[in-house]
Design an enzyme around this catalytic site. Sequence first.
Site, PDB file in Angstrom:
ATOM      1  N   HIS A 357      68.534 -24.492  48.928  1.00 29.18           N
ATOM      2  CA  HIS A 357      68.317 -23.410  47.969  1.00 29.18           C
ATOM      3  C   HIS A 357      69.231 -22.215  48.178  1.00 29.18           C
ATOM      4  CE1 HIS A 357      64.766 -24.624  45.641  1.00 29.18           C
ATOM      5  NE2 HIS A 357      64.379 -25.267  46.728  1.00 29.18           N
ATOM      6  N   LYS A 545      62.686  -9.192  40.736  1.00 36.44           N
ATOM      7  CA  LYS A 545      62.943 -10.277  41.693  1.00 36.44           C
ATOM      8  C   LYS A 545      62.875  -9.697  43.102  1.00 36.44           C
ATOM      9  CE  LYS A 545      66.777 -11.001  39.539  1.00 36.44           C
ATOM     10  NZ  LYS A 545      67.013 -12.407  39.288  1.00 36.44           N
ATOM     11  N   ARG A 546      62.829 -10.566  44.078  1.00 31.22           N
ATOM     12  CA  ARG A 546      62.847 -10.122  45.480  1.00 31.22           C
ATOM     13  C   ARG A 546      64.015  -9.172  45.701  1.00 31.22           C
ATOM     14  NH1 ARG A 546      65.511 -12.474  49.933  1.00 31.22           N
ATOM     15  NH2 ARG A 546      66.107 -14.253  48.644  1.00 31.22           N
ATOM     16  N   LYS A 551      71.247  -9.502  45.413  1.00 23.78           N
ATOM     17  CA  LYS A 551      70.687  -9.488  44.063  1.00 23.78           C
ATOM     18  C   LYS A 551      71.058  -8.200  43.315  1.00 23.78           C
ATOM     19  CE  LYS A 551      66.857 -12.556  45.333  1.00 23.78           C
ATOM     20  NZ  LYS A 551      67.087 -13.701  44.412  1.00 23.78           N
ATOM     21  N   THR A 653      65.412 -18.357  38.528  1.00 23.33           N
ATOM     22  CA  THR A 653      64.547 -18.909  37.488  1.00 23.33           C
ATOM     23  C   THR A 653      63.996 -17.822  36.576  1.00 23.33           C
ATOM     24  OG1 THR A 653      62.687 -18.890  39.050  1.00 23.33           O
ATOM     25  CG2 THR A 653      63.856 -20.983  38.750  1.00 23.33           C
ATOM     26  N   LYS A 657      62.984 -17.687  32.395  1.00 18.49           N
ATOM     27  CA  LYS A 657      61.721 -17.165  31.845  1.00 18.49           C
ATOM     28  C   LYS A 657      61.987 -16.101  30.789  1.00 18.49           C
ATOM     29  CE  LYS A 657      59.845 -18.088  36.383  1.00 18.49           C
ATOM     30  NZ  LYS A 657      59.711 -17.521  37.734  1.00 18.49           N
TER      31      LYS A 657
END
Length: 811
Positions: A357, A545-546, A551, A653, A657
């Site tokens: 991942h 998100k985390r 990110k 993901t 969504k």
Amino acid sequence: MLHKTKEQIKQDFTKKLVTRYAKDVSEASPLHIYEAFGRLIRDYVSEYWYETKKQYNDKGLKQVHYFSMEFLLGKLLDSNLINLGIKDECREALAELGISLEEMEDMEIEPGLGNGGLGRLAACFLDSMSSTGVPAYGQGIRYQYGLFKQKIVNGYQVEESDNWLKQENIWEMRREDEAVTVKYGGRVEVDIDENGQIQVDHTDYDEVLAVPYDVPVVGFDCKNVNTLRLWSAKTKGEDINFEEFNQGEYIKSAQNKNDAELISGMLYPNDATSVGKRLRLKQEYFFVSAGLQSMLNKHKKLGRDILDFHKYHAVHINDTHPSLAVAELMRILVDEENIAWSVAWDITTKTMAYTNHTIMAEALEKIDNSLMKELLPRVYMIIEEINRRFDTELRERYPDDNEKRKKMSIMWDNKIRMANLAIVGSHSVNGVAALHTEILKNQELKEFHQHYPNKFNNKTNGITHRRWLMSANPGLTKLICEAIGDKWMKEPNLLEELLPFADDKNFREQFAAIKHNKKIEMSHFVEKNYGFTLDTHSLFLSQVKRLHAYKRQTLNILYIMYLYNELLDNPGLDIPPCTFIFGAKAFSSYSLAKKVIKLIHSVADKVNNDPRINGKIKVVFVPNYNVDAAQRIIPASNVSLQISTASKEASGTSNMKFMMNGAVTLATMDGANVEIYDAVGEENIVTFGLSSEEVINFYKNGGYLSSELYYNDPRLKRVLDQLKGDFYSSTAGEFDEIYNHLVTWNDEFFMLKDFDGYVKANNEIYKKYRDRDSWHKSAVINIAKSGRFSSDNTILRYADEIWGISPYFVK
């Protein structure tokens, strides 16, 4: 689909209240009503659950066991009602009893079994396995406490315990009769008997009892109910040493109980310390050993030949955490079943498959040899032997290439590389997006791909449209069904039939009204829970998100700081009103991420309360981001911010969504963003930033100096000087850590390099949004193209191409 009438449900529910609590509806508390109703639904499910297990066993079907440290399920009541097909009947039955289904659903507590994308993916996969007829078990840990509950105090993240089990978990069934023993520590002696069989003597070990709790996983519009098995650690024997207790040594008397229960106590203990590393390893071995033992026990109970184990079972290793499954299955087969090493290895490699991942080095686990040897001495010996044989293979094949051996070895520099163990011990290794898989094959795991060219494959992640569209957005679901019927619920690729409706003005207007209603709902939720209001007519741009440097929530807040400056200089700046929405947890030991949360709140405090900008921009941070919050934020959002450093996000993901709910994506060409771009076309997505090739080249060859951008771009210099000064904080040096990462330490994730592109990308979003009709057309196209990202498609590919399992629907 379950067939229950409204009257049946009313009768069954009132009876359940009486038999469980000796109360009727008028005197039962809201909690009793929720628990009784949930138990009733579980009773309904149990009929299918029993029949599913019976038919799987009777027909000798192969099953996949999906091992994952996380299963971020979200609330299950609404999902189960939708999948059973009785939600409308239940709503009506309860309404006639004066009970609101929606208020009851709000009482459910989310299981604290996951944190981010890894756990949410595993939950989507479970839903899809049941719904597509793939026989499956999930294998995980029943954590007493989740990661943590996030509170914000004066802009800082404060962690509080997430005791999600303080309220009865109505879905689980304790299976004490299927408990197994897991052993730690001790001494191991190995001999070869006169028949050449390995004889292992393991003594002085500590025992922990692994007790399974099973949760039904209900398939949509079918009778399949698979199982999520969650393991809880208990003492083997007496909880309390009464001799010590009677001597007044109260804490010591319960030491064994506390030590055992700590294993399943909390999701992701901080492994920055040696104690944390030890507990993490205990957790990983605990559920792997328990799960494999239970599989072997059942296999033998059904009278099946142990040599055929791989014909009935597939084991999937979700990321590196369960990699010990390779060594543990070998231990069981060699030591307990007396199977020759070569035969056991053949069974093991045919059983195991591994999903990678990440390419982030910090996430590719490495465990100290000394810790493994002390805590799991026999497993350590097994890994040593696997490594010795693999090293012999490498020496024979690449006699002069020590660098290749160094990269591929399972054990190197006194550490065990868990990803390498999983790769060597599996018959399949997959990435989770086309770009990610290519990076694995050509960069990060290049040597393994050259050695095992047929092992590597791609399986792009997916999401369950039942939760992320049908449950999260019933208004949009109804509109879609009115346009193209409801077959897409079973066959999500049929969402593509919506494409002609992108040119239908009436459909677009109905979609726009639904989007606005979801904004109003979210505004009510935010105001009720956090006390601030949202401009529901503004453009909602969401990054949820985390929180991690790659990110790039930092890039987003830097842009907002820049935009604030622009509005101060030019209050008439032609942009639509914007609400920037954040939702993220930072790991408790990740100081940089926690500083970013503080910065977001400091910027919000200044921007949201400055009358000079006329409310043109607002910044909102939704605390304790979880599945429930996501199901509110995502359907309400206009723009999906997917701005990770190219090459760093394996898939993502949340991008899928948002897309499925009609948000337009603003993204780097990273992870599955690339495939979204290919699906919707360049006119229906906005992209920016370095390519993955450019990023990899900078890492390899250098050539990037963030300080040059700081001095040469006045926009950046102004923002960063404000960051370092007292513009956003009265505390000297409050944000120096962020500044240093960006300027002094050369901006590892290229935020300053991509800043100009991000400014231009946002300007492009504003331009597109001005033409609302065209914007809504792009939104509908995104929905129509989202079916390919349903996890149903992904799971059917796993089943066919990796696990060798054919769908079976319970009769």
